[in-house]
Scaffold this motif. Structure first.
Motif, PDB file in Angstrom:
ATOM      1  N   THR A 135       0.844  -1.186   0.000  1.00  0.00           N
ATOM      2  CA  THR A 135       0.000   0.000   0.000  1.00  0.00           C
ATOM      3  C   THR A 135       0.882   1.239   0.000  1.00  0.00           C
ATOM      4  O   THR A 135       1.892   1.284   0.700  1.00  0.00           O
ATOM      5  N   THR A 136       0.492   2.222  -0.804  1.00  0.00           N
ATOM      6  CA  THR A 136       1.269   3.452  -0.880  1.00  0.00           C
ATOM      7  C   THR A 136       0.506   4.594  -0.231  1.00  0.00           C
ATOM      8  O   THR A 136      -0.713   4.536  -0.063  1.00  0.00           O
ATOM      9  N   SER A 137       1.240   5.649   0.097  1.00  0.00           N
ATOM     10  CA  SER A 137       0.613   6.829   0.693  1.00  0.00           C
ATOM     11  C   SER A 137      -0.312   7.525  -0.298  1.00  0.00           C
ATOM     12  O   SER A 137      -1.159   8.314   0.098  1.00  0.00           O
ATOM     13  N   ALA A 138      -0.154   7.198  -1.601  1.00  0.00           N
ATOM     14  CA  ALA A 138      -1.005   7.799  -2.629  1.00  0.00           C
ATOM     15  C   ALA A 138      -2.254   6.966  -2.893  1.00  0.00           C
ATOM     16  O   ALA A 138      -3.069   7.327  -3.736  1.00  0.00           O
ATOM     17  N   GLY A 139      -2.387   5.845  -2.207  1.00  0.00           N
ATOM     18  CA  GLY A 139      -3.575   5.018  -2.357  1.00  0.00           C
ATOM     19  C   GLY A 139      -3.455   3.895  -3.370  1.00  0.00           C
ATOM     20  O   GLY A 139      -4.386   3.105  -3.538  1.00  0.00           O
ATOM     21  N   ARG A 140      -2.338   3.797  -4.048  1.00  0.00           N
ATOM     22  CA  ARG A 140      -2.140   2.726  -5.022  1.00  0.00           C
ATOM     23  C   ARG A 140      -1.804   1.427  -4.288  1.00  0.00           C
ATOM     24  O   ARG A 140      -1.189   1.445  -3.231  1.00  0.00           O
ATOM     25  N   THR A 141      -2.218   0.302  -4.844  1.00  0.00           N
ATOM     26  CA  THR A 141      -1.906  -0.992  -4.255  1.00  0.00           C
ATOM     27  C   THR A 141      -1.155  -1.859  -5.261  1.00  0.00           C
ATOM     28  O   THR A 141      -1.275  -1.690  -6.473  1.00  0.00           O
ATOM     29  N   ALA A 142      -0.391  -2.788  -4.733  1.00  0.00           N
ATOM     30  CA  ALA A 142       0.350  -3.731  -5.559  1.00  0.00           C
ATOM     31  C   ALA A 142       0.549  -4.996  -4.743  1.00  0.00           C
ATOM     32  O   ALA A 142       0.172  -5.074  -3.568  1.00  0.00           O
ATOM     33  N   THR A 143       1.131  -6.000  -5.373  1.00  0.00           N
ATOM     34  CA  THR A 143       1.405  -7.262  -4.699  1.00  0.00           C
ATOM     35  C   THR A 143       2.801  -7.736  -5.065  1.00  0.00           C
ATOM     36  O   THR A 143       3.179  -7.723  -6.235  1.00  0.00           O
ATOM     37  N   VAL A 144       3.554  -8.139  -4.051  1.00  0.00           N
ATOM     38  CA  VAL A 144       4.851  -8.781  -4.265  1.00  0.00           C
ATOM     39  C   VAL A 144       4.630 -10.286  -4.224  1.00  0.00           C
ATOM     40  O   VAL A 144       4.012 -10.803  -3.292  1.00  0.00           O
TER      41      VAL A 144
END
Length: 284
Positions: A135-144
């Motif tokens: 989770t980023t402070s800009a609201g974007r999400t990703a997965t490792v």
């Protein structure tokens, strides 16, 4: 919750240096994902949890996530390109982010789908990846995604847009096993011997039924995939590389492997060896 899915071409595209152009294709990779057998329910059930945590906390993983987040979420038609900016510091200008603890991501087992194993939970699913939401402070999400190294370790396999894998993996508990049928992007839960869908794709995979037995689910997936196993005509004639996960596989090259998908999808698959070489180059 939004997750942009990706697929890999039959041969991974390789690029000599940054800036890297991400060519987004529309083909689907169907190949058997390597991973330790058996179902896992959560972080404590991951083989060598500490190794997974160490990999997630490594500089190599942190830099890979930074490179991924340096590119905007792509949009447009398949074939659109996104360029990763060349930066001495891969995290320059990237919003702050948090990588969560790893979770077990189970997937449909090939032998079960082929109808050659018993309709039991142990035979139905396999542990394929350890996944950690970002989770980023800009609201974007990703997965490792971490892939197994032998039977005791883990290495960075990919970073992909969205957090669907981690979100569904987190629904498992002591009485419920969650797994995916990645070929249709379906997520299911198993309680005892009953399979229940967790998303629309899974409901379609069960022909609209709210639940089925493991034995009936095996009949459904056998009808879908039994003729698409490695070595089948579907495989040998080049229609695909066989049955499998459709997920980015790790690379041992010294360059990033960019995995294409739809115009709204983006994944960066990186080899552990390549990450180590790039880190040594920066230090020396």
């Amino acid at each position: 919750m939004r997750d942009q899915r990706t697929s890999a071409t039959r041969r991974g595209a390789r690029f000599p240096r940054l800036p890297v152009t991400l060519a987004l294709g529309a083909s689907v990779l169907l190949s058997v994902g390597a991973g330790p057998a058996g179902a896992a329910k959560g972080p404590a059930d991951l083989p060598n949890l500490q190794a997974a945590l160490d990999t997630l906390k490594s500089t190599a993983t942190h830099d890979a996530v930074c490179r991924f987040l340096s590119a905007p979420v792509p949009s447009g038609s398949p074939g659109a390109a996104v360029t990763l900016p060349a930066k001495a510091d891969p995290c320059e200008g990237v919003p702050s982010f948090t990588i969560k603890d790893p979770l077990a991501l189970n997937e449909l087992a090939p032998a079960f789908a082929a109808g050659t194993s018993q309709p039991t939970l142990t035979d139905a699913v396999k542990l394929a990846y350890a996944v950690a939401g970002v989770t980023t402070s800009a609201g974007r999400t990703a997965t490792v995604l971490l892939a197994p190294t032998g039977t005791t370790g883990w290495h960075l396999a990919a970073v992909r847009e969205g957090d669907t894998d981690a979100t569904y993996a987190g629904k498992a508990d002591l009485t419920t096993t969650v797994f995916s049928e990645p070929q249709i992007h379906g997520y299911y839960q198993v309680k005892l011997t009953t399979v229940e869908p967790l998303n629309d794709a899974a409901r379609q995979g069960l022909n609209g039924q709210s639940s089925v037995s493991l034995a009936d689910y095996q009949k459904l997936v056998k009808a879908r995939y039994a003729d698409k196993q490695p070595g089948s005509q579907y495989d040998t004639k080049g229609y695909s590389s066989g049955f499998g996960t459709g997920r980015p596989h790790s690379s041992t090259s010294s360059t990033p492997l960019i995995v294409g998908g739809s115009g709204a999808a983006l994944a960066l698959a990186v080899g552990a060896a390549g990450l180590r070489r790039r880190k040594r180059a920066r230090l020396g």
